[in-house]
Scaffold this active site. Sequence first.
Site, PDB file in Angstrom:
ATOM      1  N   ASN A   1      41.929  17.993 -20.286  1.00  0.00           N
ATOM      2  CA  ASN A   1      43.414  16.833 -20.664  1.00  0.00           C
ATOM      3  C   ASN A   1      44.006  17.621 -19.957  1.00  0.00           C
ATOM      4  O   ASN A   1      44.792  17.421 -19.524  1.00  0.00           O
ATOM      5  CB  ASN A   1      43.413  16.596 -21.480  1.00  0.00           C
ATOM      6  CG  ASN A   1      44.722  15.850 -21.845  1.00  0.00           C
ATOM      7  OD1 ASN A   1      45.209  14.837 -20.389  1.00  0.00           O
ATOM      8  ND2 ASN A   1      45.345  15.908 -22.656  1.00  0.00           N
TER       9      ASN A   1
ATOM     10  N   TYR B   1      49.820  21.080  -7.281  1.00  0.00           N
ATOM     11  CA  TYR B   1      49.075  20.720  -7.916  1.00  0.00           C
ATOM     12  C   TYR B   1      48.424  20.137  -7.615  1.00  0.00           C
ATOM     13  O   TYR B   1      47.175  19.786  -7.669  1.00  0.00           O
ATOM     14  CB  TYR B   1      50.368  19.648  -8.752  1.00  0.00           C
ATOM     15  CG  TYR B   1      50.305  19.335  -9.942  1.00  0.00           C
ATOM     16  CD1 TYR B   1      49.820  19.309 -10.595  1.00  0.00           C
ATOM     17  CD2 TYR B   1      49.817  17.260  -9.751  1.00  0.00           C
ATOM     18  CE1 TYR B   1      49.125  17.898 -11.649  1.00  0.00           C
ATOM     19  CE2 TYR B   1      49.355  16.528 -10.388  1.00  0.00           C
ATOM     20  CZ  TYR B   1      49.586  16.606 -11.509  1.00  0.00           C
ATOM     21  OH  TYR B   1      48.063  16.183 -12.565  1.00  0.00           O
TER      22      TYR B   1
END
Length: 233
Positions: free
Chosen positions: A79, A144
């Site tokens: 995560n 990203y």
Amino acid sequence: MRSILVSGGTSTLGRAICERFVKAGERVYCGYASNRETADELAASYGPSLIPLHLDIQDAGSIASSLQELEGLDVLVNNSGVFSVFTPTELLESEWQRIFDINVTGLFRLTQKCIPLLRARKGSIVNIASINALHPGFGGTSHYDASKGAVVAYTKSLAKELGPSIRVNAVAPGLLKAPYLDNENPLRQHYEERSLLQSLVEPGEVAKVVQLLSDCSAMTGELVGVDCGYLMG
Ligand SMILES: NC(=O)c1ccc[n+]([C@@H]2O[C@H](COP(=O)([O-])OP(=O)(O)OC[C@H]3O[C@@H](n4cnc5c(N)ncnc54)[C@H](OP(=O)(O)O)[C@@H]3O)[C@@H](O)[C@H]2O)c1
């Protein structure tokens, strides 16, 4: 009781994932890199089933020593992830490298070290990607977006390489509800206008899908979107 490791377990989404698994009666190792305080607070709230674990995925040595503290591993939830906004011309190579070192290489470092533990228990991996991998180009997010695209490709490749002993899946969340996104925030307004459900994504709803992927013995190599219908809008 399964053993679940959640990297970035104190983040907005990480907390919801830890909570979901603890409430399901699992033992949860809540990984933190710098935010020990929140990990300790979560342990105080949830009791002995939630175990704070120092886990810096930029440091292979630290990963190895942290994993020695686990009593086996059934599920790895990758995560941890970081985000920033820079146009492609402003973006410094050092920032590209930072994003990739955490979102991609860090995920690889942790995964590789967990494979023997997961294999021993026919375990599974759930990677947290993003809708940015499927719908890149929000503006200032090229680095990203590229990192999350790599997470998706790595997930599918690993599923092929590690089957049948380890299942590997990914989740692509949309924009998560978080305190910094108040009603006036233009990104929030855009997201709510475009998504079919006219809503940001509750972290707990993503956590439900993470739990499902960790459980469902018939799923591997999948990428599941949890975005309130943003990509359909
Ligand atoms: N927020 C969104 O709208 C959204 C949307 C789609 C996908 N996602 C993805 O969902 C995941 C969680 O996002 P979030 O917004 O909940 O995160 P966040 O609140 O921004 O927190 C970032 C997390 O990454 C961890 N981290 C940073 N450097 C690390 C390192 N070197 N080693 C290990 N962990 C490190 C941090 O740990 P410490 O605080 O302990 O340092 C923190 O838990 C990320 O992969 C993100 O890309 C988020």
